[in-house]
Design a protein around this motif. Sequence first.
Motif, PDB file in Angstrom:
ATOM      1  N   LEU A 147       0.889  -1.011  -0.025  1.00 25.98           N
ATOM      2  CA  LEU A 147       0.050   0.040   0.083  1.00 25.98           C
ATOM      3  C   LEU A 147       0.791   1.292  -0.115  1.00 25.98           C
ATOM      4  N   PRO A 148       0.226   2.546  -0.334  1.00 23.26           N
ATOM      5  CA  PRO A 148       1.213   3.814  -0.449  1.00 23.26           C
ATOM      6  C   PRO A 148       1.064   4.227   0.978  1.00 23.26           C
ATOM      7  N   VAL A 149       1.821   3.621   1.932  1.00 24.22           N
ATOM      8  CA  VAL A 149       1.943   4.061   3.142  1.00 24.22           C
ATOM      9  C   VAL A 149       3.391   3.665   3.583  1.00 24.22           C
ATOM     10  N   ARG A 150       3.697   4.354   4.669  1.00 23.36           N
ATOM     11  CA  ARG A 150       4.799   4.154   5.557  1.00 23.36           C
ATOM     12  C   ARG A 150       4.645   3.635   6.926  1.00 23.36           C
TER      13      ARG A 150
ATOM     14  N   SER B 104      -5.730   5.069  -6.346  1.00 20.53           N
ATOM     15  CA  SER B 104      -4.373   4.671  -5.888  1.00 20.53           C
ATOM     16  C   SER B 104      -4.191   3.917  -4.628  1.00 20.53           C
ATOM     17  N   PHE B 105      -5.285   4.326  -3.850  1.00 21.34           N
ATOM     18  CA  PHE B 105      -5.271   3.356  -2.487  1.00 21.34           C
ATOM     19  C   PHE B 105      -5.892   2.128  -2.913  1.00 21.34           C
TER      20      PHE B 105
ATOM     21  N   PRO C  77      -4.133  -1.220  -4.833  1.00 24.41           N
ATOM     22  CA  PRO C  77      -3.509  -2.127  -4.124  1.00 24.41           C
ATOM     23  C   PRO C  77      -4.167  -2.712  -2.736  1.00 24.41           C
TER      24      PRO C  77
ATOM     25  N   ARG D 244      -1.542  11.657   8.225  1.00 25.38           N
ATOM     26  CA  ARG D 244      -1.129  12.231   7.009  1.00 25.38           C
ATOM     27  C   ARG D 244      -0.253  13.356   7.381  1.00 25.38           C
TER      28      ARG D 244
ATOM     29  N   GLU E 136       2.311  15.212   3.089  1.00 26.77           N
ATOM     30  CA  GLU E 136       1.205  14.315   2.574  1.00 26.77           C
ATOM     31  C   GLU E 136       1.740  13.053   2.474  1.00 26.77           C
ATOM     32  N   VAL E 137       2.503  12.467   2.988  1.00 26.69           N
ATOM     33  CA  VAL E 137       2.947  11.148   3.365  1.00 26.69           C
ATOM     34  C   VAL E 137       2.120  10.459   4.401  1.00 26.69           C
TER      35      VAL E 137
ATOM     36  N   TRP F 112       1.137   7.653   6.972  1.00 31.43           N
ATOM     37  CA  TRP F 112       2.021   6.573   7.834  1.00 31.43           C
ATOM     38  C   TRP F 112       0.816   5.569   8.461  1.00 31.43           C
TER      39      TRP F 112
END
Length: 754
Positions: A126-129, A239-240, A243, A263, A267-268, A270
């Motif tokens: 996923l687009p996460v950290r 985009s989320f 995935p 966020r 804009e990252v 987490w």
Amino acid sequence: MTLYLTGLHSGTNPQPGLGSARSLRAAFPKAHIVGVDYSPRSSGIHWPELDQIWLQRPWDEMHLPSYADRVRGVLDAGGCWLSGTDLESRWLAGQFPDAHPRLLSPSMAALQSIEKPGVPAAAAALPVRIAPYRHTAATSDWDLHAFCRAHDWNLWLKGPYYDAVRVTNWPALEAGRRFLTGLWTTEDLFVQKHVAGFEESVCFAAYEGELLGAVRMVKRDLTDLSKTWAGSITEVPESFLQPLRAVLRDLRYTGGGELEMIRDADEVLWLLEWNPRFPAWIYGATLAGTNMPALLVARALGLDAPATPVQARAFTRVVLEVPVNADHPLPPLPEPLPVTGFGLKHPSGLLGLAKNMHSTALAADTAVSTPPPLPAVPASYLTDLEAAQASEHPTPQFIFLPTVAEAGFRRTAAAAQALSGPGLTVLPAYSIKTNPDARLLQCARQAGLLAEAISLAEVRKALQCGFPAGDILLNGPGKWYPDSTFPEAPLRVVFADSLADLERIAAGVRSGAVKAASVGIRLRPPHITSRFGIPTDHPEAFSALVRAIAGLPESMPLSAHMHMASSTIGVERWLRLFQSTLHWCGAVQAMTGRAFASLDLGGGWAPDDWTTFLTNGLPQAVAAVRAQLPDVKELFLEPGKALAEPAMALAMRILEIKEDREGGRTEVVVDGSVADLPMGQFQPHRILHRSAGGQSPLQVLGRGTTQLQGRLCMEHDFAALSVGLPETAAPGDELYVCDAGAYDKSMSYDFGKG
Ligand SMILES: *Cc1c(COP(=O)(O)O)cnc(C)c1O
């Protein structure tokens, strides 16, 4: 249609049962909804829309295998089960290894893939950290402390299921660890870096890997516990979603889920955690047109997905009074607990379930049974201790480790020399107050370091140890103590700690009473609480500073000073503070028309961080000084504990091993005390053990359940709180507390010795 919902509590820390019940009622007015809970204290059992309440024994009193049979019975009879707590989902996953078409929660394999803190399934796809973290059970205290310093002491200590404690220093971490371990019956905790930003979630429903519906929720109002009070609902961006769909398919995920995220300003996103159930605000999503509990139940029962009207794209909560269900009268308040008040935060008896699961080895933490790793202790510590014939000495006593000490000073001098070049010399100065032992001052002198003093008494000590006056920096708020007689030759720099101090120094320079080759100002760091230095961060203070500098003779070279312990504020924050100091110096230069001839970056480094900084951090800092303050010819550093801390160990002996073992803890009395080791509870120390007689080798101790109690008759006298002392330990055994050469030594005091 019979639907079993658990997790009914609706309070300031609510569970999803009621929100799911209301959503299901909206879609299926005729469904028979059974509310299941484990405590009469769970407020949702009084909700009038529930058709039936099935109140179980508390988790810790229940025979779990029989209960599993009853759950299987209702599922086989056609009921659907929506679990409202993470812990119950985990327990159910263990009971139904082959799943059940109407058990609407994830399998054990899926749960393991979304376990916090790593959340491997999401981190990979996923687009996460994921914010940096360490498992406390798999990390020595020495390394845990280093991790906290590296992340600015801006951290959370979290339990495996629920609960988090904010951690900003070592005693808070130790206390939080004891508290959470006691609460949740597990050592499986982790420390994770705090992420600043705004909270949002993605909530979804899936059945056997098929995504049925999802929404994004941005929190718009919070409770004191940071739980949602109001939120707005939007679509999940493609985009989320794409995935997420793939991950759910891979996990063959069944059930509700919520990804809790932050966020940040860049804009990252987490990811904090992936809850294996619907969130408590799930009815808010239903109001916005996506009824996920209904989609899930419809899919499980092979019905058409019900239509859900959009009532609003945002929701808020209100507080409602409802009549108490006459079948379940209110229990009296529990007896108040002495420390935590009323233990009502988890009214559904989850703590009991954790205990019950732990005792039957069902919990997530079975891997934690391996002992925590030992801290690394360099071989030179052991050889220096052996060479000192430490066993011969009476205890408690500090033992000087000469090779360890010299290595630190030499490494520092070599790094400084390597970074010095045309136009800029890097000059470390040993902070005398950290440990004024003449052997350390000799090491400093031999390695070519300067000396840094905070009183004229310390200046005198440095002179006695052979430092010329020109190699001494004078600093601090009380430097005229005990009198104001300066040495004949000028000191290298005298730093002012306040405007009053600067005026006094300026007058002294004019009259000849203060002999200094250079005068400096200590700047108070903006946005960090400090009692030291001259403030710059509001216009009046700044202009007062500019005026005061104008009072210094034109010919007097100027210096600037910052000192903030990176061991307290963290290494990253220190580096930002350094950057801001360069800017403030530039501003002072611009406003006074005078350039700084030198800069002093202070001390406050933990030994391991200092060693790293010399090769990674300091070179970049030197380059920044060259670029931004080109007139600076000398860059001073003032390491104290970075050099002194490793240089001494405190030798102690075991006096007594007490028989009473409280809660698995062993209490051991030693002849050392808080008077000998004043930093014992403020930072971890590496401890070595040797059986009485001095013949056996020294052994490094890890974390464990032994409390080292000091010899003094004082309640707070502990040398260490959680040490892994071997079973064979006996009175007379030797203990060497390493890393005691800085403030442990210099701030130790005589007490209880007659
Ligand atoms: C105490 C002190 C130091 C040294 O600090 P450590 O934490 O021992 O490294 C350096 N500079 C000043 C001005 C100090 O007061």
